[in-house]
Design a protein around this motif. Structure first.
Motif, PDB file in Angstrom:
ATOM      1  N   GLY A 179       6.727 -83.746 -68.559  1.00  0.00           N
ATOM      2  CA  GLY A 179       5.620 -84.697 -68.515  1.00  0.00           C
ATOM      3  C   GLY A 179       5.367 -85.251 -67.133  1.00  0.00           C
ATOM      4  N   ARG A 180       6.418 -85.523 -66.416  1.00  0.00           N
ATOM      5  CA  ARG A 180       6.268 -86.096 -65.087  1.00  0.00           C
ATOM      6  C   ARG A 180       5.544 -85.138 -64.149  1.00  0.00           C
ATOM      7  NH1 ARG A 180       8.276 -85.253 -59.458  1.00  0.00           N
ATOM      8  NH2 ARG A 180       8.264 -87.322 -58.521  1.00  0.00           N
ATOM      9  N   ASN A 181       5.857 -83.842 -64.238  1.00  0.00           N
ATOM     10  CA  ASN A 181       5.264 -82.869 -63.325  1.00  0.00           C
ATOM     11  C   ASN A 181       3.842 -82.462 -63.709  1.00  0.00           C
ATOM     12  OD1 ASN A 181       7.446 -82.754 -61.573  1.00  0.00           O
ATOM     13  ND2 ASN A 181       8.469 -81.111 -62.689  1.00  0.00           N
ATOM     14  N   ARG A 182       3.409 -82.854 -64.910  1.00  0.00           N
ATOM     15  CA  ARG A 182       2.092 -82.468 -65.400  1.00  0.00           C
ATOM     16  C   ARG A 182       0.976 -82.808 -64.409  1.00  0.00           C
ATOM     17  NH1 ARG A 182      -1.627 -85.911 -68.718  1.00  0.00           N
ATOM     18  NH2 ARG A 182      -0.424 -87.483 -67.600  1.00  0.00           N
ATOM     19  N   LYS A 183       1.099 -83.969 -63.781  1.00  0.00           N
ATOM     20  CA  LYS A 183       0.052 -84.443 -62.875  1.00  0.00           C
ATOM     21  C   LYS A 183      -0.157 -83.505 -61.694  1.00  0.00           C
ATOM     22  CE  LYS A 183      -1.077 -88.377 -59.867  1.00  0.00           C
ATOM     23  NZ  LYS A 183      -0.640 -89.720 -59.389  1.00  0.00           N
ATOM     24  N   TYR A 184       0.871 -82.768 -61.331  1.00  0.00           N
ATOM     25  CA  TYR A 184       0.837 -81.976 -60.103  1.00  0.00           C
ATOM     26  C   TYR A 184       0.662 -80.480 -60.387  1.00  0.00           C
ATOM     27  CZ  TYR A 184       2.790 -86.452 -58.912  1.00  0.00           C
ATOM     28  OH  TYR A 184       2.978 -87.802 -58.787  1.00  0.00           O
ATOM     29  N   VAL A 185       0.085 -80.188 -61.537  1.00  0.00           N
ATOM     30  CA  VAL A 185      -0.113 -78.814 -61.985  1.00  0.00           C
ATOM     31  C   VAL A 185      -1.602 -78.513 -62.076  1.00  0.00           C
ATOM     32  CG1 VAL A 185       0.111 -77.297 -63.996  1.00  0.00           C
ATOM     33  CG2 VAL A 185       2.085 -78.612 -63.194  1.00  0.00           C
ATOM     34  N   ARG A 186      -1.978 -77.322 -61.639  1.00  0.00           N
ATOM     35  CA  ARG A 186      -3.351 -76.844 -61.838  1.00  0.00           C
ATOM     36  C   ARG A 186      -3.340 -75.905 -63.035  1.00  0.00           C
ATOM     37  NH1 ARG A 186      -6.521 -74.619 -56.762  1.00  0.00           N
ATOM     38  NH2 ARG A 186      -8.024 -74.450 -58.479  1.00  0.00           N
ATOM     39  N   LEU A 187      -3.871 -76.378 -64.133  1.00  0.00           N
ATOM     40  CA  LEU A 187      -3.816 -75.592 -65.365  1.00  0.00           C
ATOM     41  C   LEU A 187      -4.652 -74.328 -65.275  1.00  0.00           C
ATOM     42  CD1 LEU A 187      -3.973 -78.447 -68.020  1.00  0.00           C
ATOM     43  CD2 LEU A 187      -1.982 -77.246 -67.145  1.00  0.00           C
ATOM     44  N   ASP A 188      -5.584 -74.276 -64.321  1.00  0.00           N
ATOM     45  CA  ASP A 188      -6.406 -73.081 -64.168  1.00  0.00           C
ATOM     46  C   ASP A 188      -5.862 -72.166 -63.071  1.00  0.00           C
ATOM     47  OD1 ASP A 188      -6.938 -74.756 -62.052  1.00  0.00           O
ATOM     48  OD2 ASP A 188      -9.092 -74.355 -62.008  1.00  0.00           O
ATOM     49  N   GLY A 189      -4.646 -72.442 -62.604  1.00  0.00           N
ATOM     50  CA  GLY A 189      -4.079 -71.642 -61.528  1.00  0.00           C
ATOM     51  C   GLY A 189      -3.840 -70.196 -61.946  1.00  0.00           C
ATOM     52  N   ASP A 190      -3.847 -69.305 -60.970  1.00  0.00           N
ATOM     53  CA  ASP A 190      -3.666 -67.874 -61.225  1.00  0.00           C
ATOM     54  C   ASP A 190      -2.190 -67.531 -61.092  1.00  0.00           C
ATOM     55  OD1 ASP A 190      -3.848 -65.171 -61.514  1.00  0.00           O
ATOM     56  OD2 ASP A 190      -4.615 -64.803 -59.497  1.00  0.00           O
ATOM     57  N   LYS A 231       3.543 -73.798 -75.154  1.00  0.00           N
ATOM     58  CA  LYS A 231       2.138 -74.223 -75.163  1.00  0.00           C
ATOM     59  C   LYS A 231       1.960 -75.607 -75.768  1.00  0.00           C
ATOM     60  CE  LYS A 231       0.939 -72.149 -79.656  1.00  0.00           C
ATOM     61  NZ  LYS A 231       2.338 -72.171 -80.103  1.00  0.00           N
ATOM     62  N   ASP A 232       2.889 -76.023 -76.634  1.00  0.00           N
ATOM     63  CA  ASP A 232       2.785 -77.329 -77.269  1.00  0.00           C
ATOM     64  C   ASP A 232       3.154 -78.469 -76.324  1.00  0.00           C
ATOM     65  OD1 ASP A 232       2.129 -76.448 -80.036  1.00  0.00           O
ATOM     66  OD2 ASP A 232       4.083 -75.476 -79.877  1.00  0.00           O
ATOM     67  N   PHE A 233       3.753 -78.130 -75.158  1.00  0.00           N
ATOM     68  CA  PHE A 233       4.172 -79.156 -74.200  1.00  0.00           C
ATOM     69  C   PHE A 233       3.367 -79.124 -72.911  1.00  0.00           C
ATOM     70  CE2 PHE A 233       7.858 -78.769 -76.935  1.00  0.00           C
ATOM     71  CZ  PHE A 233       8.289 -80.081 -77.065  1.00  0.00           C
ATOM     72  N   ILE A 234       2.726 -78.012 -72.647  1.00  0.00           N
ATOM     73  CA  ILE A 234       2.000 -77.871 -71.386  1.00  0.00           C
ATOM     74  C   ILE A 234       0.835 -78.859 -71.347  1.00  0.00           C
ATOM     75  CG2 ILE A 234       0.522 -76.308 -70.054  1.00  0.00           C
ATOM     76  CD1 ILE A 234       2.330 -74.016 -71.123  1.00  0.00           C
ATOM     77  N   GLY A 235       0.761 -79.611 -70.267  1.00  0.00           N
ATOM     78  CA  GLY A 235      -0.328 -80.560 -70.081  1.00  0.00           C
ATOM     79  C   GLY A 235      -0.090 -81.933 -70.657  1.00  0.00           C
TER      80      GLY A 235
END
Length: 523
Positions: free
Chosen positions: A423-434, A329-333
């Motif tokens: 970090g690089r992949n962060r841009k392509y992630v939907r943090l609200d995804g199911d 959780k400390d790295f997500i986003g």
């Protein structure tokens, strides 16, 4: 030794042919243009009966199913690829005699390997399978075909080692687990098809012949200087000395992790090269190590890109004192810079704790990949991302852990590079995804079934099939070393989603739009 068939020439049909059966063999006897021939009745292409074929001028027989044509005297395929087997035949006192003995095993081996070479050059998967089966039928290990293929194709790899080598180690592992001969052979054939795919139409790129005394530091320096000749010279001496790969791996691993190199491929290939040599034997060591060395020398050094330039500074600032509490959780986003800072802030924590946090964040990203980027037709070129951009974080983590278990001093590099993936992949992630719908309740059954499905995956592109296998093998390896790891559930769910989400592989409209945009801006 000729065997009496009991067949008289006068008994040949009006079309001058007769089928003879003996000990499971079907031999077609043909009288044509005053000559007598005997050939295998089964077409070497797909086994249809040549007795139903058409005989034309010049003693040429055509298989009517696919129009393959054979010279009856030599068996050579005049149209088509595989030759048909011929038998010595003679007439004595009006009776026909045939030499039904099989050729010596070594002769059959040579023929199968020559056929394999032709199949690889043609990228003919079906013929590769037939030749490997013929090799096995002659009493040899079908894996010899793979050794032969890597040696044959090595000088055609302009940039060195590919996923064909790396995945071969895992396909061989899958072959060893097979429950049926067809499954085993199917797994062994996968890397054969892959190396043919990778080298189709390629030129020749010979490796330097120089030799210099093996020296680990010298090898690392040569790679750092991008001096292929010098690096290859060290490897050639190591091979001449018969040094086993484990004695070389520490130096190769150091060179592989010296940079954020080729999106993690260098580290992954370093691990897989050793496993490939272990599973195929020393005969594959030379082509594998030459290809690996070329690849590591020529690999892109991506920390030089603007997005990753913070890596070098972070590595120089690593002091092993940071004591931040770490978890996925400390790295997500976090951005790449943020992930690097968080890794540095945690550099004093137990390395396993930091590793688990980074791997957990990488798995979270995979689970929540926004596939709209993959489907979009209006991306910027920099945003042409897909599933493999995410799976590489997991396979890199697995390889980095193995390298650093042997060389703990390399952990700062591996951890910070894993942070770059996150970090690089962060841009392509939907943090609200199911992600809940992909939960795996029975881990063992899920992984076993997913792996078994790869014997008959139905995917035409080797690069896609091999990544599925590599991810599954890497995750099983990681779970084997840490079955209760905090990332276990997330990772299994992420891999479940990856395996069961349709992947867009052709981007015709995107390519066209990007080409128009690019050319329109050319100066």
């Amino acid at each position: 030794m000729l065997t009496a068939t009991g067949l008289k020439r006068r008994e040949l049909g009006s079309d001058g042919r007769k089928l003879v059966r003996h000990d499971g063999k079907q031999v077609l006897v043909i009288a044509q243009e005053g000559r007598l021939f005997a050939i295998a009745n089964r077409c070497p292409h797909e086994g249809y009966p040549l007795s139903e074929g058409t005989i034309g001028p010049g003693c040429v027989l055509t298989c009517n199913w696919h129009n393959w044509k054979f010279d009856l005297a030599s068996g050579a395929a005049l149209v088509g690829r595989d030759p048909v087997r011929t038998y010595a035949v003679a007439e004595r006192g009006g009776e026909i005699f045939i030499d039904l003995r099989d050729p010596p095993a070594e002769q059959r081996r040579t023929r199968a390997l020559r056929g394999l070479e032709a199949a690889i050059l043609d990228n003919d998967r079906a013929r590769m399978a037939r030749e490997a089966a013929r090799l096995e039928q002659a009493g040899f290990d079908a894996r010899e075909a793979l050794v032969h293929a890597f040696r044959l194709c090595n000088g055609r790899l302009e940039d060195g080692m590919t996923h064909a080598h790396a995945a071969a180690a895992d396909w061989l592992l899958l072959a060893a687990r097979a429950e049926a001969p067809a499954e085993r052979l199917a797994a062994e054939l996968e890397p054969l098809g892959h190396i043919a795919w990778d080298t189709e139409g390629a030129g020749e790129f010979p490796y330097p012949e120089t030799v210099a005394e093996w020296d680990a530091a010298g090898f690392v320096a040569a790679v750092e200087a991008e001096d292929e000749a010098a690096a290859i010279a060290h490897i050639r001496d190591a091979l001449a000395q018969g040094l086993p790969y484990p004695l070389l791996r520490a130096a190769i691993g150091e060179a592989a992790l010296a940079h954020y190199a080729a999106f993690g491929h260098c580290a992954i290939y370093t691990l897989k090269a050793g496993q490939l040599i272990e599973r195929l034997g020393d005969e594959v060591a030379e082509p594998t190590l030459l290809a690996l060395t070329r690849m590591v020398v020529r690999a892109t050094r991506e920390e030089r890109l603007p997005e990753f330039r913070g890596y070098a500074r972070a590595l120089s600032e690593w002091d092993g004192r940071g004591n931040a509490v770490t978890g996925a959780k400390d790295f997500i986003g976090l951005s790449t810079e943020g992930a690097l800072r968080q890794t540095l802030a945690s550099s004093g924590r137990p390395m396993r704790e930091l590793y688990d946090a980074l791997l957990g964040a990488a798995a979270f990203n995979l689970l929540h990949f926004d596939t709209e980027y993959e489907r979009s037709t209006s991306n910027a070129i920099a945003d042409n991302v897909g599933w493999l951009d995410f799976t590489h974080a997991l396979t890199f983590a697995n390889a980095g852990r193995h390298i650093c278990d042997e060389r703990p001093d390399l952990w700062p590099r591996a951890a910070l590079q894993l942070a770059l993936f996150v970090g690089r992949n962060r841009k392509y992630v939907r943090l609200d995804g199911d992600g809940a719908r992909w939960r795996v309740d029975d881990r063992r059954t899920f992984l076993s079934a997913a792996t078994k499905a790869l014997y008959d995956h139905g995917i035409p592109e080797p690069i896609i099939a091999c990544h599925r296998l590599k991810v599954l093998v890497a995750i099983q390896d990681e779970l084997g070393s840490a079955p209760d790891a905090p990332w276990a559930k997330t990772t299994c769910a992420a891999v479940n989603r990856y395996l069961h989400t349709p992947m867009k592989r052709h981007h015709g409209l995107r390519i066209a739009a990007q080409a128009l945009d690019f050319v329109g801006k050319e100066e």
